[in-house]
Design a protein around this motif. Structure first.
Motif, PDB file in Angstrom:
ATOM      1  N   SER A   1      -7.138  -8.744  -6.547  1.00 51.31           N
ATOM      2  CA  SER A   1      -7.023  -9.587  -5.201  1.00 51.31           C
ATOM      3  C   SER A   1      -5.811 -10.328  -5.018  1.00 51.31           C
ATOM      4  O   SER A   1      -5.529 -11.152  -3.974  1.00 51.31           O
ATOM      5  CB  SER A   1      -8.368 -10.555  -4.916  1.00 51.31           C
ATOM      6  OG  SER A   1      -9.512  -9.840  -4.575  1.00 51.31           O
ATOM      7  N   GLU A   2      -4.939 -10.127  -6.269  1.00 51.33           N
ATOM      8  CA  GLU A   2      -3.705 -10.937  -6.004  1.00 51.33           C
ATOM      9  C   GLU A   2      -2.683  -9.790  -5.394  1.00 51.33           C
ATOM     10  O   GLU A   2      -2.868  -8.685  -5.501  1.00 51.33           O
ATOM     11  CB  GLU A   2      -3.278 -11.349  -7.214  1.00 51.33           C
ATOM     12  CG  GLU A   2      -4.098 -12.541  -8.102  1.00 51.33           C
ATOM     13  CD  GLU A   2      -3.944 -12.667  -9.455  1.00 51.33           C
ATOM     14  OE1 GLU A   2      -4.577 -13.806  -9.879  1.00 51.33           O
ATOM     15  OE2 GLU A   2      -3.492 -11.944 -10.268  1.00 51.33           O
ATOM     16  N   ASP A   3      -1.573 -10.255  -5.589  1.00 44.64           N
ATOM     17  CA  ASP A   3      -0.282  -9.374  -5.367  1.00 44.64           C
ATOM     18  C   ASP A   3      -0.261  -8.465  -6.641  1.00 44.64           C
ATOM     19  O   ASP A   3      -0.217  -9.074  -7.942  1.00 44.64           O
ATOM     20  CB  ASP A   3       0.954  -9.974  -5.029  1.00 44.64           C
ATOM     21  CG  ASP A   3       1.144 -10.576  -3.532  1.00 44.64           C
ATOM     22  OD1 ASP A   3       0.212 -10.308  -2.758  1.00 44.64           O
ATOM     23  OD2 ASP A   3       2.118 -11.070  -3.425  1.00 44.64           O
ATOM     24  N   VAL A   4      -0.076  -7.252  -6.635  1.00 44.11           N
ATOM     25  CA  VAL A   4       0.061  -6.408  -7.720  1.00 44.11           C
ATOM     26  C   VAL A   4       1.237  -5.493  -7.483  1.00 44.11           C
ATOM     27  O   VAL A   4       1.266  -4.814  -6.385  1.00 44.11           O
ATOM     28  CB  VAL A   4      -1.126  -5.393  -7.845  1.00 44.11           C
ATOM     29  CG1 VAL A   4      -1.108  -4.403  -8.853  1.00 44.11           C
ATOM     30  CG2 VAL A   4      -2.481  -6.367  -8.284  1.00 44.11           C
ATOM     31  N   VAL A   5       1.850  -5.145  -8.455  1.00 41.11           N
ATOM     32  CA  VAL A   5       2.894  -4.034  -8.451  1.00 41.11           C
ATOM     33  C   VAL A   5       2.623  -3.261  -9.669  1.00 41.11           C
ATOM     34  O   VAL A   5       2.468  -3.645 -10.748  1.00 41.11           O
ATOM     35  CB  VAL A   5       4.354  -4.771  -8.558  1.00 41.11           C
ATOM     36  CG1 VAL A   5       5.417  -3.542  -8.923  1.00 41.11           C
ATOM     37  CG2 VAL A   5       4.871  -5.356  -7.408  1.00 41.11           C
TER      38      VAL A   5
ATOM     39  N   ALA B   1     -10.281  -9.994 -11.132  1.00 41.02           N
ATOM     40  CA  ALA B   1     -11.297  -9.230  -9.933  1.00 41.02           C
ATOM     41  C   ALA B   1     -12.416  -9.915  -9.681  1.00 41.02           C
ATOM     42  O   ALA B   1     -12.962 -10.302  -8.663  1.00 41.02           O
ATOM     43  CB  ALA B   1     -11.115  -7.705 -10.193  1.00 41.02           C
ATOM     44  N   PHE B   2     -12.817 -10.384 -11.025  1.00 43.06           N
ATOM     45  CA  PHE B   2     -14.488 -10.915 -10.970  1.00 43.06           C
ATOM     46  C   PHE B   2     -14.129 -12.317 -10.301  1.00 43.06           C
ATOM     47  O   PHE B   2     -14.967 -12.807  -9.666  1.00 43.06           O
ATOM     48  CB  PHE B   2     -14.880 -10.975 -12.268  1.00 43.06           C
ATOM     49  CG  PHE B   2     -16.046 -11.715 -12.504  1.00 43.06           C
ATOM     50  CD1 PHE B   2     -17.102 -11.564 -12.030  1.00 43.06           C
ATOM     51  CD2 PHE B   2     -15.738 -13.012 -13.486  1.00 43.06           C
ATOM     52  CE1 PHE B   2     -18.316 -12.630 -12.206  1.00 43.06           C
ATOM     53  CE2 PHE B   2     -16.619 -13.952 -13.695  1.00 43.06           C
ATOM     54  CZ  PHE B   2     -18.186 -13.698 -13.116  1.00 43.06           C
ATOM     55  N   LEU B   3     -13.262 -13.090 -11.067  1.00 43.73           N
ATOM     56  CA  LEU B   3     -13.109 -14.563 -10.539  1.00 43.73           C
ATOM     57  C   LEU B   3     -12.800 -14.515  -9.056  1.00 43.73           C
ATOM     58  O   LEU B   3     -13.095 -15.484  -8.462  1.00 43.73           O
ATOM     59  CB  LEU B   3     -11.894 -15.255 -11.464  1.00 43.73           C
ATOM     60  CG  LEU B   3     -12.148 -15.326 -13.055  1.00 43.73           C
ATOM     61  CD1 LEU B   3     -11.234 -15.979 -13.816  1.00 43.73           C
ATOM     62  CD2 LEU B   3     -13.535 -16.332 -13.125  1.00 43.73           C
TER      63      LEU B   3
ATOM     64  N   GLY C   1      -2.069  -8.860  -1.858  1.00 41.41           N
ATOM     65  CA  GLY C   1      -3.183  -9.403  -2.010  1.00 41.41           C
ATOM     66  C   GLY C   1      -3.708  -9.954  -0.687  1.00 41.41           C
ATOM     67  O   GLY C   1      -3.025 -10.029   0.060  1.00 41.41           O
ATOM     68  N   PRO C   2      -5.029  -9.836  -0.627  1.00 42.10           N
ATOM     69  CA  PRO C   2      -6.206  -9.735  -1.277  1.00 42.10           C
ATOM     70  C   PRO C   2      -6.698  -8.280  -1.519  1.00 42.10           C
ATOM     71  O   PRO C   2      -7.556  -7.807  -2.144  1.00 42.10           O
ATOM     72  CB  PRO C   2      -7.323 -10.354  -0.584  1.00 42.10           C
ATOM     73  CG  PRO C   2      -7.209 -10.479   0.682  1.00 42.10           C
ATOM     74  CD  PRO C   2      -5.534 -10.272   1.028  1.00 42.10           C
TER      75      PRO C   2
ATOM     76  N   GLY D   1       0.823  -1.119   0.095  1.00 38.51           N
ATOM     77  CA  GLY D   1      -0.136   0.046   0.121  1.00 38.51           C
ATOM     78  C   GLY D   1       0.596   1.096   0.022  1.00 38.51           C
ATOM     79  O   GLY D   1       0.383   2.314   0.169  1.00 38.51           O
ATOM     80  N   GLN D   2       1.994   1.115  -0.055  1.00 37.51           N
ATOM     81  CA  GLN D   2       3.021   2.374  -0.081  1.00 37.51           C
ATOM     82  C   GLN D   2       3.572   2.617  -1.408  1.00 37.51           C
ATOM     83  O   GLN D   2       4.169   1.575  -2.164  1.00 37.51           O
ATOM     84  CB  GLN D   2       3.876   2.489   0.988  1.00 37.51           C
ATOM     85  CG  GLN D   2       3.282   2.390   2.252  1.00 37.51           C
ATOM     86  CD  GLN D   2       4.282   2.463   3.541  1.00 37.51           C
ATOM     87  OE1 GLN D   2       5.341   3.039   3.140  1.00 37.51           O
ATOM     88  NE2 GLN D   2       3.696   1.955   4.786  1.00 37.51           N
TER      89      GLN D   2
END
Ligand code: GDP
Length: 461
Positions: A89-93, A128-130, A83-84, A48-49
């Motif tokens: 909902s997964e790890d995102v960079v 995101a939907f799945l 995530g979530p 989140g940073q």
């Protein structure tokens, strides 16, 4: 949501071309592991940073340089979402570098070399939907929001994205599930001669569900207009002032205006936004007997445009008596909303307005009189199906079909009650209604339909 782990996907999430900033997005379990070797970070990534980072040129093979001395391609701001708590909902960079296509391509290539796969169109939103973070109507709203061309469209899409439609459907679904459960229980207890739900009560519940679905289905008319816009064909006899009014409505000199009848030979169309609703104006060639070939073609196109338009604006020349052609034009548009502009009111202020069945507005394309009124009349006609205060709308045909299938099944169940059909059979109808509603939000949707929906997205969304 599932036992298997998705592969990690990567894509450029900003539009193609050069810009101040360009974003490359990674999503999946390896997002961080793939991104980190490409970056020189002063502080480690934290959920989140945002972190400042240098982007390293890992493709340049320079044996004399150590890892630390790798060349730097750009500076970037990198945000890591664990995530979530992320879009997918997964790890995102997300790597926000300068918006240079070669640089962003390099980043994507380097991520792929590190084990990521190029994302397919809409795949971030599909994930995101799945993962259950968005339902299908919300996923569609992401697309609508991106595609919106007016602020009003964006607002409707944002409400949908916030779950307005899903919230409206939820209580109807709950009622349906409750009814099914009661009927099922009734069948189980049938031998004990217990009637859990008298027929009248059952019929009343079905009618209530049908009424909710009917109200929802009605929102499609307006929802479609908000999403796709509205076409207005401007028709009338030559020289009535169609092109002049068209120009007034678009506030520009676009169609050719001349004092010679029959000069607007082709179709002239223009997209404007009236109260945030996209409106396609079609100025048509004067509808009269053609004197040459070009005019014949123009007139043919006018008739086509009129046949397809959502609404018709008939322009009358206020200085002349009502012509048989004008009367015929009114009769020809019985089935569609028709507005009448009695034009040139600057020359004929006292003219008596024809016809009581349609709204007639006195206008002067020359002085601008009546134009504001004409605009609001158009908006009023466009938004006549707008649900007052209600924000949940069906905005595409898939949603409309789901609701109408559900409604048809509920009505069938309702008729079955009167015909004393066994409850087992009535239940089949109710299950069908439930399934159709589940299809609306995507609780049950086949892979084919999902593919169809998400493939309309661009890559990186
Ligand atoms: P169209 O053939 O129906 O498209 O008509 P045009 O827009 O080309 O206008 C025909 C002629 O009428 C032009 O000379 C315009 O300037 C003139 N005209 C159009 N609207 C008005 C109006 O409201 N008042 C006056 N006085 N003239 C107008």
């Amino acid at each position: 949501m599932s036992e298997f782990v998705n592969d990690t996907i990567v894509a450029i999430s900003t539009p193609p071309g050069r810009g101040g900033i360009g974003v490359v997005r990674l999503s999946g379990a390896l997002a961080r592991a793939i991104a980190e070797p490409l970056l020189r970070l002063r502080h480690p990534l934290a959920a989140g940073q945002a972190r400042f980072a240098e982007i390293l040129d890992i493709e340049k093979k320079d044996k004399t340089r150590s890892e630390e001395a790798r060349e730097v391609l750009d500076e970037a701001v990198v945000t890591y979402f664990a995530g979530p708590h992320s879009y997918t909902s997964e790890d995102v960079v997300e790597i926000a570098a300068h918006g240079s296509p070669v640089l962003l391509d390099y980043l994507v290539r380097a991520c792929i070399a590190g084990g990521a796969r190029l994302a397919e169109p809409g795949e971030f939103t599909q994930r995101a939907f799945l993962a259950g973070r968005l339902d299908l109507t919300q996923a569609e709203a992401v697309h609508d929001l991106i595609e919106s061309t007016t602020l009003h469209q964006a607002r409707v899409a944002a409400q949908q994205l916030g779950g307005a439609l899903s919230r409206r459907v939820a209580p109807v679904k709950e009622q349906l599930v409750h009814l099914i459960a009661t009927l099922e229980a009734g069948i189980d207890f049938a031998e004990d001669d217990i009637d859990l739900l008298p027929n009248e009560a059952m019929a009343a519940q079905m009618e209530e569900i049908a009424a909710s679905l009917e109200a929802l289905e009605k929102t499609f008319g307006y929802g479609r207009i908000v999403r796709d816009g509205f076409t207005l064909a401007i028709v009338g006899r030559p020289n009535a002032g169609k092109s002049s009014l068209f120009n007034r409505l678009i506030e520009r000199d676009r169609a050719i205006v001349t004092a010679m009848p029959g000069t607007t030979r082709d179709l002239v169309t223009e997209r404007v936004s009236l109260d945030g609703i996209p409106l396609e104006l079609v100025d048509t060639a004067g509808l009269r007997e053609a004197t040459d070939e070009a005019e014949t073609i123009g007139i043919g196109k006018s008739r086509e445009a009129m046949a397809e338009a959502d609404m018709v604006l008939l322009v009358l020349d206020g200085t002349e008596a009502l012509h048989a052609e004008d009367v015929a034009a009114m009769a020809a548009h019985e089935t569609r909303p028709l507005l009448i502009a009695c034009n040139k009111c600057d020359l004929a202020p006292e003219v008596s307005l024809p016809n009581e069945r349609h709204r007639v507005i006195k206008t002067s394309a020359l002085t601008g009189e009546g134009i504001a009124e004409l605009r609001s009349a158009i908006v009023a006609l466009m938004t006549s199906g707008a649900p007052g205060g209600e924000t949940a709308l069906l905005t595409n045909i898939r949603q409309q079909q789901a609701v109408s299938a559900s409604l048809a099944a509920v009505k069938q169940a309702r008729a079955a009650v009167d015909n004393a059909v066994p409850h087992e059979m009535i239940l089949l109808d109710l299950y069908e209604a439930l399934e159709a509603l589940d299809g609306l939000t995507g609780a049950t949707t086949t892979d084919d339909i999902l593919h169809l929906i998400f493939s309309t997205f661009c890559i990186g969304k």
